[in-house]
Design a protein around this motif. Structure first.
Motif, short mmCIF file in Angstrom:
data_model
loop_
_atom_site.label_atom_id
_atom_site.label_comp_id
_atom_site.label_asym_id
_atom_site.label_seq_id
_atom_site.Cartn_x
_atom_site.Cartn_y
_atom_site.Cartn_z
N LYS A 133 0.89 -1.16 0.09
CA LYS A 133 -0.04 0.07 0.04
C LYS A 133 0.95 1.35 0.02
O LYS A 133 0.45 2.36 0.21
CB LYS A 133 -0.95 0.18 1.20
CG LYS A 133 -2.29 -1.03 1.05
CD LYS A 133 -2.90 -0.95 2.17
CE LYS A 133 -4.19 -1.80 2.02
NZ LYS A 133 -5.11 -1.23 0.84
N ASP A 134 2.11 1.12 -0.39
CA ASP A 134 3.18 2.33 -0.20
C ASP A 134 2.95 3.15 1.15
O ASP A 134 3.05 4.24 1.06
CB ASP A 134 2.92 3.02 -1.28
CG ASP A 134 3.22 2.36 -2.90
OD1 ASP A 134 4.18 1.96 -2.90
OD2 ASP A 134 2.56 2.59 -3.90
N MET A 135 2.92 2.41 2.16
CA MET A 135 2.84 3.23 3.39
C MET A 135 3.88 3.00 4.33
O MET A 135 4.54 1.74 4.52
CB MET A 135 1.39 2.41 4.32
CG MET A 135 1.21 3.08 5.56
SD MET A 135 -0.13 2.11 6.52
CE MET A 135 -1.43 1.98 4.81
N THR A 136 4.12 3.96 4.91
CA THR A 136 5.69 4.04 5.77
C THR A 136 5.17 3.26 7.02
O THR A 136 4.04 3.29 7.30
CB THR A 136 6.39 5.26 5.85
OG1 THR A 136 5.37 6.12 6.47
CG2 THR A 136 6.61 5.83 4.33
N GLN A 137 6.35 2.99 7.66
CA GLN A 137 6.16 2.46 9.38
C GLN A 137 5.45 3.62 9.86
O GLN A 137 4.53 3.31 11.05
CB GLN A 137 7.26 2.05 9.87
CG GLN A 137 7.73 0.81 9.34
CD GLN A 137 9.03 0.17 10.11
OE1 GLN A 137 9.75 1.06 10.86
NE2 GLN A 137 9.41 -0.95 10.08
N GLU A 138 5.86 4.92 9.61
CA GLU A 138 5.41 6.17 10.40
C GLU A 138 3.85 6.35 10.20
O GLU A 138 3.06 6.59 11.08
CB GLU A 138 6.12 7.10 10.14
CG GLU A 138 7.47 7.35 10.64
CD GLU A 138 8.82 6.30 10.13
OE1 GLU A 138 8.11 5.95 8.61
OE2 GLU A 138 9.77 6.10 10.25
N GLU A 139 3.54 6.38 8.78
CA GLU A 139 2.13 6.34 8.43
C GLU A 139 1.30 5.40 9.32
O GLU A 139 0.09 5.59 9.80
CB GLU A 139 1.95 6.58 7.12
CG GLU A 139 2.72 7.48 6.37
CD GLU A 139 2.63 7.48 4.67
OE1 GLU A 139 2.71 8.50 3.94
OE2 GLU A 139 2.75 6.09 4.23
N MET A 140 1.74 4.17 8.88
CA MET A 140 0.86 3.08 9.70
C MET A 140 0.67 3.30 11.47
O MET A 140 -0.54 3.13 11.81
CB MET A 140 1.51 1.87 9.59
CG MET A 140 0.84 0.81 10.07
SD MET A 140 1.43 -0.97 9.44
CE MET A 140 0.30 -2.19 10.20
N ALA A 141 1.78 3.87 12.15
CA ALA A 141 1.73 4.09 13.06
C ALA A 141 0.74 5.06 13.69
O ALA A 141 -0.06 5.06 14.62
CB ALA A 141 3.16 4.32 13.84
N ASN A 142 0.58 6.05 12.70
CA ASN A 142 0.04 7.58 13.16
C ASN A 142 -1.63 6.76 13.06
O ASN A 142 -2.35 7.23 13.76
CB ASN A 142 0.09 8.45 12.05
CG ASN A 142 1.52 9.11 12.53
OD1 ASN A 142 1.99 9.05 13.89
ND2 ASN A 142 2.15 9.67 11.54
N ARG A 143 -1.75 6.11 12.04
CA ARG A 143 -3.30 5.70 11.66
C ARG A 143 -3.85 4.69 12.85
O ARG A 143 -5.04 4.55 12.85
CB ARG A 143 -3.21 5.28 10.23
CG ARG A 143 -2.99 6.35 9.25
CD ARG A 143 -3.02 5.83 7.69
NE ARG A 143 -4.70 5.33 7.35
CZ ARG A 143 -4.93 5.08 6.29
NH1 ARG A 143 -3.87 5.29 5.26
NH2 ARG A 143 -6.13 4.83 6.02
N LEU A 144 -2.78 3.83 13.25
CA LEU A 144 -3.30 2.94 14.61
C LEU A 144 -3.21 3.57 15.63
O LEU A 144 -3.40 2.95 16.66
CB LEU A 144 -2.25 1.77 14.48
CG LEU A 144 -2.42 0.96 13.11
CD1 LEU A 144 -1.33 0.05 13.01
CD2 LEU A 144 -4.00 0.22 13.10
N GLY A 145 -2.58 4.60 15.81
CA GLY A 145 -2.50 5.35 17.25
C GLY A 145 -1.23 4.69 17.80
O GLY A 145 -1.18 4.62 19.26
N VAL A 146 -0.06 4.27 17.29
CA VAL A 146 0.93 3.49 18.29
C VAL A 146 2.10 4.25 17.68
O VAL A 146 2.15 5.42 16.76
CB VAL A 146 1.12 2.12 17.83
CG1 VAL A 146 -0.16 1.44 18.57
CG2 VAL A 146 1.14 1.75 16.47
N THR A 147 3.43 3.77 18.14
CA THR A 147 4.47 4.45 17.83
C THR A 147 5.29 3.80 16.55
O THR A 147 5.00 2.56 16.42
CB THR A 147 5.76 4.49 19.10
OG1 THR A 147 6.05 3.06 19.40
CG2 THR A 147 5.01 5.21 20.26
N ALA A 148 6.19 4.39 15.81
CA ALA A 148 6.77 3.96 14.86
C ALA A 148 7.40 2.69 15.26
O ALA A 148 7.75 1.49 14.45
CB ALA A 148 7.56 4.77 14.02
N PRO A 149 8.37 2.73 16.36
CA PRO A 149 9.13 1.87 16.90
C PRO A 149 8.15 0.54 17.14
O PRO A 149 9.00 -0.60 16.91
CB PRO A 149 9.86 2.36 18.25
CG PRO A 149 9.87 3.80 17.86
CD PRO A 149 8.59 4.27 17.12
#
Length: 345
Positions: free
Chosen positions: A14-30
């Motif tokens: 989905k061409d989604m970065t880890q940061e983008e995924m984290a933001n949309r789930l309400g968690v941290t990128a790490p």
């Protein structure tokens, strides 16, 4: 794939970065990074949101023990080979076992890891005491829906029990090979020889020779026909000689040799050769089944060649000589015409 690998695969699709995924789930990128690297697992309450975000089902997300691609299997086999070269066998075995238990439905992985590890043992390297595990894996693979996996597993089991001199057990795995399979015939012959069934061993070897001789003739005949269509008479003649050598090697009789010679004479429109080999075929018709009496097949049982069969072959041969299209170049040749008249009497 493990859950982290599933997350990484569909996130990238989905061409989604880890940061983008984290933001949309309400968690941290790490946290996302740890999931993907297998250092931690998502909380159970996060599974449904992750699946919705990635556009996949929970079943797909939770495919901890899913199948692997051929490339992934090959990569794991390469790792195993490196481990066998650089580590103690027990360490390599335990690593491989973990991979196999992680992907219990990936038949290719189960098969080839078992083959590699058992082969390493059989070649006299290190590692003993795991036969029960390998045998249980191979036994399970006999029920595979893929023929190659079934037969390869059966072959491994056959070889194992032959090595252990448990011949009755080895024989049970021959049923996984086609009755027409040359490999089955070879294995049968070896087993019969080892168990004192000498006559059966000879018969199996002879049947293998006989069937392979037919296949070789078909192959060389097909190649010769291709060369003739290309009008490459030199290479066609070369292949014809190979066919003649095969006839002699496998003791098929002069009639078979004559027919090859006549076929080449036709291709070359060789008038003298055509007359000579047509006469030879007629004279040698009695030897059409000469292989029946050949020492090479002394343990095989062939059906009797009836007078009716010989008569039909004679009629077919006469019909062949009468084909105008096939022998157009012989038209008007007095010796040929006399030969045909003699055949009509």
């Amino acid at each position: 794939m493990q859950i982290g690998q599933v997350i990484r695969k569909y996130r990238k699709s989905k061409d989604m970065t880890q940061e983008e995924m984290a933001n949309r789930l309400g968690v941290t990128a790490p946290a996302v990074n740890k999931w993907e690297n297998g250092n931690s697992l998502p909380d159970i309450t996060m599974l449904a949101p992750i699946a919705r975000l990635l556009g996949i089902s929970l079943d797909t997300l939770l495919t901890f023990q899913g199948d692997l691609t051929d490339e992934e299997v090959n990569d794991l086999i390469k790792i195993l080979n490196r481990k066998l070269e650089t580590e103690e066998f027990e360490e390599a075995f335990q690593w491989a076992r973990r991979q196999m238990e992680q992907y219990p439905d990936c038949e290719h992985l189960l098969l080839w890891m078992s083959v590699e590890l058992m082969g390493y043992q059989w070649c006299g390297f290190q590692g003993k005491g795991h036969d029960t595990y390998f045998l249980s894996v191979l036994q399970r693979l006999l029920g595979s829906g893929e023929e190659t996996i079934r037969t390869t597993a059966a072959e491994c089991l056959y070889n194992y029990y032959m090595q252990q001199e448990k011949y009755d057990r080895a024989e049970t795995y021959l049923s996984y090979f086609s009755v027409q399979s040359p490999e089955r015939k070879r294995k049968e012959a070896l087993l019969y020889a080892r168990t004192g069934r000498v006559e059966e061993a000879y018969r199996s070897y002879e049947e293998l020779l006989f069937s392979e001789s037919q296949i070789l003739q078909i192959v060389f005949s097909s190649m010769m026909s291709m060369r003739l269509k290309e009008q490459d008479l030199e290479k066609a003649a070369y292949l014809a000689e190979k066919r003649v050598q095969l006839v002699r090697l496998f003791e098929m009789g002069r009639y078979q040799e004559d027919s090859i010679r006549l076929e080449m004479a036709q291709a070359q429109e060789d008038i003298e050769g055509t007359i000579h080999w047509a006469k030879e075929m007629t004279a040698d018709l009695e030897e059409i089944a000469a292989f029946r009496d050949a020492p090479l097949y002394g343990h095989m049982a062939f059906r009797e060649v009836s007078d009716e069969f010989r008569q039909k072959m004679q009629e077919r041969l006469d019909a062949l000589f009468q084909e105008k299209d096939s022998f157009e170049y012989m038209k008007g040749n007095e010796r040929w015409e006399n030969f045909l008249k003699d055949r009509e009497k």
